[in-house]
Design an enzyme around this catalytic site. Structure first.
Site, PDB file in Angstrom:
ATOM      1  N   ASP A 280      31.529  17.899 -33.152  1.00 24.57           N
ATOM      2  CA  ASP A 280      32.119  16.897 -32.261  1.00 24.57           C
ATOM      3  C   ASP A 280      33.630  16.970 -32.197  1.00 24.57           C
ATOM      4  OD1 ASP A 280      29.802  15.499 -31.403  1.00 24.57           O
ATOM      5  OD2 ASP A 280      29.688  14.456 -33.318  1.00 24.57           O
TER       6      ASP A 280
HETATM    7  C1  GLC Z   1      28.435  14.076 -37.460  1.00 21.28           C
HETATM    8  C2  GLC Z   1      27.570  13.752 -36.253  1.00 21.28           C
HETATM    9  C3  GLC Z   1      26.791  14.967 -35.811  1.00 21.28           C
HETATM   10  C4  GLC Z   1      27.724  16.129 -35.609  1.00 21.28           C
HETATM   11  C5  GLC Z   1      28.530  16.399 -36.867  1.00 21.28           C
HETATM   12  C6  GLC Z   1      29.545  17.505 -36.687  1.00 21.28           C
HETATM   13  O1  GLC Z   1      27.627  14.296 -38.568  1.00 21.28           O
HETATM   14  O2  GLC Z   1      26.663  12.712 -36.548  1.00 21.28           O
HETATM   15  O3  GLC Z   1      26.095  14.701 -34.622  1.00 21.28           O
HETATM   16  O4  GLC Z   1      26.963  17.240 -35.253  1.00 21.28           O
HETATM   17  O5  GLC Z   1      29.220  15.232 -37.243  1.00 21.28           O
HETATM   18  O6  GLC Z   1      30.587  17.146 -35.840  1.00 21.28           O
END
Ligand code: GLC
Length: 795
Positions: free
Chosen positions: A483
């Site tokens: 993200d």
């Molecule tokens: C958090 C989010 C997940 C994402 C991860 C990496 O754990 O819940 O959806 O893939 O971060 O950014």
């Protein structure tokens, strides 16, 4: 220095020093009613949704943390001494008088203070929307004791965010009163905001629940208003009501609490139970049902029976996959704590924990899809329901809500990966169950009309095909699995190399399903798209020793040896293997580079070196301190994919070494900080001074994946459309192992022998004594079958 350890049978985590470096919590829940509880009694309670149905308060970011909670105070009515049955909130020294144990669906707190021994069991019965705190107090002194026992909760009553941001007005709608005949406080709010973010628009509604708090003995006094209970310039550690008495007045206005006092007289050696219960009653039925509901669980036998049902439920769930390997520590996690965490994360929907306050976001689309792959083993009906829920978050063009709050409400973002996770959930469900009928089941699209699950899958393929950039790789948008790679490529819009691998892997899964379902014609587009992606990856993404992570603006490479920071990322090495890219030499090189540049004593890092300078054309990852979160921490979830990739390469020693290293509890507890019995989202890496410190425990996809990778890839008992595949990839030194797996209604008792000391290679399989050709154990006639597997060099 250790704060706790597993019980000998691995089924409880015993907290021997309650001064844990962070709240070490457990979840008590039945899928509708949820409670968290730490070793010190802190935690929240909610009905269905932590946002809309919050029952109790929990002060976020407060000092001390982990307050308030489910507190039972005791006052010696002769000496005036006050303590609590969990160490906090009173915090009586010595703390060593206190212990706690977390089990599956229950928590126990024990103490001996002022000669009074106590044990409190906290649980949520499977069939009732309430939590029970069953205390037993024993007088270990030689004199008679007169005790006041006070149960206490602080109430939120409805929308948790509104309670937080609009308390000044909200408190005027709190109502709480005591009913003598029922020995219960009832509380509700006569105003209820249901919109997710709260609103200025005044909804014409009241909370649809009454909260109740009751006890199994006659109430001597009660309280309903926090300020009267706590008193000025005090807190939960020293409430004034324990000195001057509870007012026994109903609520006029203010912060609602429920406190009930019962008085006990205990002769020397005598014990008594005090059973508190906190729960909710739906409003339309309130007058009719309250008496029966409130009086339930007043005798200890009924609570013991409920605890028995909690245990049975967990035994059934956990009994679907069992492991007895040469590594007892790994077994404790494989048998119990990994599947336990995975189920809790599925039920909670990743939204509520000590770290996630249950007010900020709904169910993540990709998170929910991944949680489903763990639950499907033991609870296929709920997995199927989740697949339906996921389908309902989709538009006809295949776009899905990035996160959602149930049916109808959610948020679209520009993440390139979200829709493809749907394929993972569907294919794992059908492989596990053989229920191809799912493909014909209908679900509505968000923008009108309905379609079968197959039509939803094809919408995802169209989304994927329409979302490719200049190199033929997925346009990055505002992120992929990661993200925080959210501004790759600036205005140009970058491309995700991992996204391409992920698309290829998911499209491969889909074409396999369509072939099996004899709907291969539908898969032409998916297959062609997969081939194009693989070609583009091999042409553009290989960097010499590993695969790059992304293309940014004007073809700039991210995750390349050309970069000073973020030179190599973990996911584009593991997923190159998982996606089945064709060049084995490259795959081996990529995984070796991962080991060389990313592996640490704490596990493999998400990327390295961490970013030290903000780069607005990469995004949030570069704004984060180095060594934490996505900026170079050991992110635990992708570590599962590293293990899977090593298994796919047949490198059992490496795979298991990573698996073992990632087990919570491998790092000194004081350093690790978070609970050593569940995975955290990340462990701080060696690029930060708090290296080894874990954070965001419980609500991570790590458990679901470790569960599947542990059984599917290491022990090698993997569901396929044709049956249960047997293909272990283990440390060569293992002489064998035993495992059990329930699959499509039959229990497979598997015994593997490895006399030649190989990491992979099955030479023979016998099912109930009869030899079997190929790696798939056929469906047995009975409900149990014995599978004898010989591994060896001849394979
Ligand atoms: C958090 C989010 C997940 C994402 C991860 C990496 O754990 O819940 O959806 O893939 O971060 O950014």
């Amino acid at each position: 220095m250790a704060f706790g350890r597993f019980s000998d049978d691995g089924r409880e985590f015993l907290i021997t020093d309650v001064r844990t470096p962070s709240p070490w919590i457990n979840y008590l829940e039945n899928g509708r009613y949820f409670a968290t509880i730490s070793a010190n009694g802190g935690g929240i309670s909610y009905d269905r949704s932590p946002l809309h149905g919050r029952i109790t308060r929990y002060r976020i970011n407060d000092v001390p943390p982990d307050r308030p909670g489910k507190y039972i105070y005791v006052k010696d009515r002769d000496s005036g001494e006050v303590w609590s049955l969990t160490w906090q909130p009173v915090g009586r020294e010595p703390a060593s008088a206190y212990r706690a144990a977390h089990g599956f669906g229950y928590t126990r707190a024990e103490a001996e203070v002022e000669g009074i021994a106590s044990s409190v069991v906290f649980l949520v019965p499977p069939e009732d929307d309430r939590e029970i705190w069953k205390a037993v107090l024993t007088n270990r002194t030689k004199r008679p004791r007169r005790l006041a026992v006070v149960g206490y909760v602080e109430l939120a009553l409805g929308h948790a965010l509104v309670d937080l941001i609009n308390q000044c007005d909200d408190q005027h709608f709190n109502r709480a009163h005591f009913e003598k005949g029922l020995d219960a406080v009832f509380a509700t709010k006569t105003y209820w905001v249901t919109e997710t973010r709260g609103t200025q628009h005044q909804e014409n509604k009241e909370w649809d629940r009454w909260a109740f708090f009751t006890v199994n003995r006659p109430v001597a006094a009660y309280e309903t208003v926090r300020e009267r209970f706590i008193g000025p310039f005090r807190n939960e550690a020293n409430p004034i009501a324990l000195e001057s008495g509870l007012s026994s007045k109903d609520m006029d206005c203010g912060n609602a609490v429920a406190a009930l006092e019962v008085d006990l007289e205990l002769g020397p050696g005598e014990s008594a139970d005090v059973i508190f219960s906190l729960g909710v009653i739906a409003k339309p039925d309130f007058e009719r049902t309250k008496g029966e509901i409130v009086r339930k669980y007043r005798d200890p036998a009924s609570v013991e029976a409920a605890l028995g049902r909690v245990r049975e439920g967990w035994d059934r769930f956990l009994g679907h996959a069992r492991a007895a390997t040469p590594d007892p520590e790994a077994d404790i996690f494989l048998n119990f704590w990994i599947p336990y965490q995975a189920k809790v994360a599925f039920d909670v929907g990743r939204v509520a924990s000590f770290y996630y306050w249950g007010i900020g976001r709904g169910f993540g689309y990709r998170d929910t899809a991944q949680d489903t792959i763990a639950i499907v083993i033991a609870d296929p009906e709920r997995a199927r329901a989740r697949v339906g829920l996921l389908a309902r978050q989709m538009r006809r063009d295949g776009k899905v809500y990035h996160h959602f709050y149930g049916d109808g409400e959610g948020e679209f973002t520009e993440h390139c990966d979200d829709p493809l996770w749907f394929i993972l959930a569907v294919t794992e469900y059908i492989k596990e169950t053989g229920d191809h009928g799912l493909l014909a089941a209908k679900e509505p699209f968000l923008d009108g009309g309905e379609g079968t699950i197959l039509e939803h899958l094809m919408a995802v393929v169209r989304f994927a095909g329409a979302n490719l950039g200049a190199h033929g790789l997925p346009k990055f948008g505002r992120g992929d699995w990661n993200d925080t790679l959210d501004y790759i490529g600036g205005k140009d819009g970058g491309e995700s190399v991992w996204g391409a691998m992920f698309y290829a892997a998911m499209l491969g899964r889909l074409t396999e399903l369509l072939d099996v379902a004899k709907a291969g014609g539908q898969g032409v587009e998916a297959r062609a798209l997969r081939d194009r992606l693989v070609e583009a990856l091999e042409k553009h993404a290989w960097d010499g020793d590993w695969y790059i992570r992304a293309f940014g603006e004007a073809g700039r490479k991210i995750g390349s040896k050309e970069n000073a920071a973020g030179r190599i990322f973990v996911n584009t090495q593991s997923w190159a293997v998982i996606a089945g890219l064709p060049d084995r030499a490259r795959l081996v090189r990529a995984m070796d580079s991962l080991a060389e540049h990313l592996d640490t004593p704490y596990g493999p890092k998400i990327c390295a070196p961490a970013f030290r300078e903000i780069d607005p054309k990469i995004g949030l990852i570069t704004r984060c301190v180095r060594g934490k979160k996505e900026n170079g921490a050991v992110f635990c979830h992708p570590a599962a994919w590293v293990i899977q990739a090593e298994c796919l390469l047949g490198r059992g020693d490496r795979a298991f070494a990573y698996f073992r290293k990632m087990l919570p509890g491998r790092i000194a507890q004081e350093t690790f900080c978070a609970e050593p019995y569940v995975y955290s989202q990340y462990i701080t890496s060696d690029e930060h001074e708090t290296a080894g410190k874990a954070s965001h425990s419980w609500q991570t996809g790590t458990a679901a994946w470790m569960y599947r990778v542990g059984y599917d890839d290491i022990l090698g008992l993997r569901p396929s459309y044709q049956g249960l595949v047997v293909d272990p990839v283990i440390p060569a030194a293992w002489k064998g192992f035993k495992a059990e797996r329930v699959f499509r209604g039959a229990r497979y008792l598997v015994e593997v022998e490895n006399p030649d000391g190989v990491a992979r290679g099955v030479v023979s399989i016998h099912v109930d004594g009869r030899p079997v050709e190929g790696p798939i154990a056929p469906r047995p006639a009975g409900s149990v079958c014995r599978v004898s597997v010989k591994m060896g060099k001849a394979a």
